[in-house]
Design a protein around this motif. Structure first.
Motif, mmCIF file in Angstrom:
data_model
loop_
_atom_site.group_PDB
_atom_site.id
_atom_site.type_symbol
_atom_site.label_atom_id
_atom_site.label_comp_id
_atom_site.label_asym_id
_atom_site.label_seq_id
_atom_site.Cartn_x
_atom_site.Cartn_y
_atom_site.Cartn_z
ATOM 1 N N VAL A 1 6.381 3.001 7.558
ATOM 2 C CA VAL A 1 5.826 2.115 6.365
ATOM 3 C C VAL A 1 5.360 0.792 7.174
ATOM 4 C CG1 VAL A 1 6.404 0.785 4.437
ATOM 5 C CG2 VAL A 1 7.009 3.128 4.620
ATOM 6 N N ALA A 2 6.564 0.491 8.102
ATOM 7 C CA ALA A 2 5.987 -0.846 8.907
ATOM 8 C C ALA A 2 4.645 -0.789 9.485
ATOM 9 C CB ALA A 2 6.965 -1.310 9.839
ATOM 10 N N ALA A 3 4.377 0.565 10.143
ATOM 11 C CA ALA A 3 3.195 0.689 10.879
ATOM 12 C C ALA A 3 2.046 0.709 9.939
ATOM 13 C CB ALA A 3 3.170 2.183 11.748
ATOM 14 N N ASP A 4 2.011 1.278 8.998
ATOM 15 C CA ASP A 4 1.116 1.487 7.882
ATOM 16 C C ASP A 4 0.710 0.022 7.312
ATOM 17 O OD1 ASP A 4 1.063 4.064 8.131
ATOM 18 O OD2 ASP A 4 1.918 4.573 6.216
ATOM 19 N N ALA A 5 1.633 -0.958 7.283
ATOM 20 C CA ALA A 5 1.464 -2.332 6.928
ATOM 21 C C ALA A 5 1.064 -3.113 8.024
ATOM 22 C CB ALA A 5 2.696 -2.756 6.111
ATOM 23 N N LEU B 1 2.428 -4.643 2.718
ATOM 24 C CA LEU B 1 3.389 -3.640 2.106
ATOM 25 C C LEU B 1 3.113 -3.191 0.801
ATOM 26 C CD1 LEU B 1 6.705 -5.842 3.349
ATOM 27 C CD2 LEU B 1 5.872 -3.372 4.409
ATOM 28 N N ALA B 2 2.568 -4.008 -0.022
ATOM 29 C CA ALA B 2 2.272 -3.512 -1.431
ATOM 30 C C ALA B 2 1.363 -2.336 -1.110
ATOM 31 C CB ALA B 2 1.832 -4.406 -2.068
ATOM 32 N N ASP B 3 0.374 -2.679 -0.355
ATOM 33 C CA ASP B 3 -0.983 -1.740 -0.090
ATOM 34 C C ASP B 3 -0.522 -0.412 0.513
ATOM 35 O OD1 ASP B 3 -3.712 -0.826 0.168
ATOM 36 O OD2 ASP B 3 -3.712 -1.042 2.228
ATOM 37 N N ALA B 4 0.392 -0.401 1.551
ATOM 38 C CA ALA B 4 1.082 0.742 2.260
ATOM 39 C C ALA B 4 1.926 1.269 1.408
ATOM 40 C CB ALA B 4 1.831 0.164 3.573
ATOM 41 N N LEU B 5 2.538 0.969 0.410
ATOM 42 C CA LEU B 5 3.490 1.559 -0.550
ATOM 43 C C LEU B 5 2.687 1.889 -2.079
ATOM 44 C CD1 LEU B 5 6.558 -0.567 0.277
ATOM 45 C CD2 LEU B 5 6.221 1.998 0.819
ATOM 46 N N ASP B 6 1.670 1.631 -1.954
ATOM 47 C CA ASP B 6 0.684 1.853 -3.356
ATOM 48 C C ASP B 6 1.229 1.167 -4.431
ATOM 49 O OD1 ASP B 6 -1.215 3.668 -2.046
ATOM 50 O OD2 ASP B 6 0.347 5.249 -2.179
ATOM 51 N N LEU B 7 1.925 0.070 -4.111
ATOM 52 C CA LEU B 7 2.211 -1.069 -5.239
ATOM 53 C C LEU B 7 1.115 -2.264 -5.522
ATOM 54 C CD1 LEU B 7 5.797 -1.729 -4.037
ATOM 55 C CD2 LEU B 7 5.308 -0.076 -5.916
ATOM 56 N N SER B 8 1.244 -2.461 -6.875
ATOM 57 C CA SER B 8 0.383 -3.506 -7.227
ATOM 58 C C SER B 8 1.053 -4.821 -7.063
ATOM 59 C CB SER B 8 -0.358 -3.338 -8.528
ATOM 60 O OG SER B 8 0.454 -3.726 -9.438
ATOM 61 N N MET B 9 0.248 -6.052 -6.631
ATOM 62 C CA MET B 9 1.054 -7.351 -6.493
ATOM 63 C C MET B 9 1.378 -7.686 -8.010
ATOM 64 S SD MET B 9 0.902 -8.044 -3.474
ATOM 65 C CE MET B 9 0.977 -9.894 -3.279
#
Length: 99
Positions: free
Chosen positions: A33-37, A63-71
């Motif tokens: 996740v850290a690498a993706d962010a 992080l939101a983008d990497a975890l598919d979360l909306s702001m």
């Protein structure tokens, strides 16, 4: 530069953010996740444990983008509804002052 101490509300908000990110990460590794962010695993660890209760906006956005979360979802779940930090979308009506 001296940083002002965080309020209890700010610390609590950081802990809520950390819990939300841990839940969203699920069984994905912290390193992945850290690498993706584009952040270090240590930064993610500090955010998830509340040691960094006020991470930078772009870190949270990544992080939101990497975890598919909306702001919007993050704000809605991390900031209490009656928080003075979130201004109302529509200003309250103020009656005109009689002259």
């Amino acid at each position: 530069m001296v940083r002002t101490p965080l309020t209890p509300e700010e610390r609590e908000r950081g802990e809520r953010l950390g819990r939300l990110l841990r839940e969203a990460r699920g069984d994905r590794s912290m390193a992945q996740v850290a690498a993706d962010a584009g952040i270090s695993p240590e930064t993610l660890r500090k955010i998830e444990t509340g040691r960094v209760p006020t991470p930078a906006f772009f870190t949270v956005a990544a992080l939101a983008d990497a975890l598919d979360l909306s702001m919007d979802d993050l704000v809605g779940r991390c900031v209490p509804v009656a928080s003075p930090l979130v201004p109302p979308l529509v200003p309250p009506l103020v009656p005109p002052v009689a002259a």
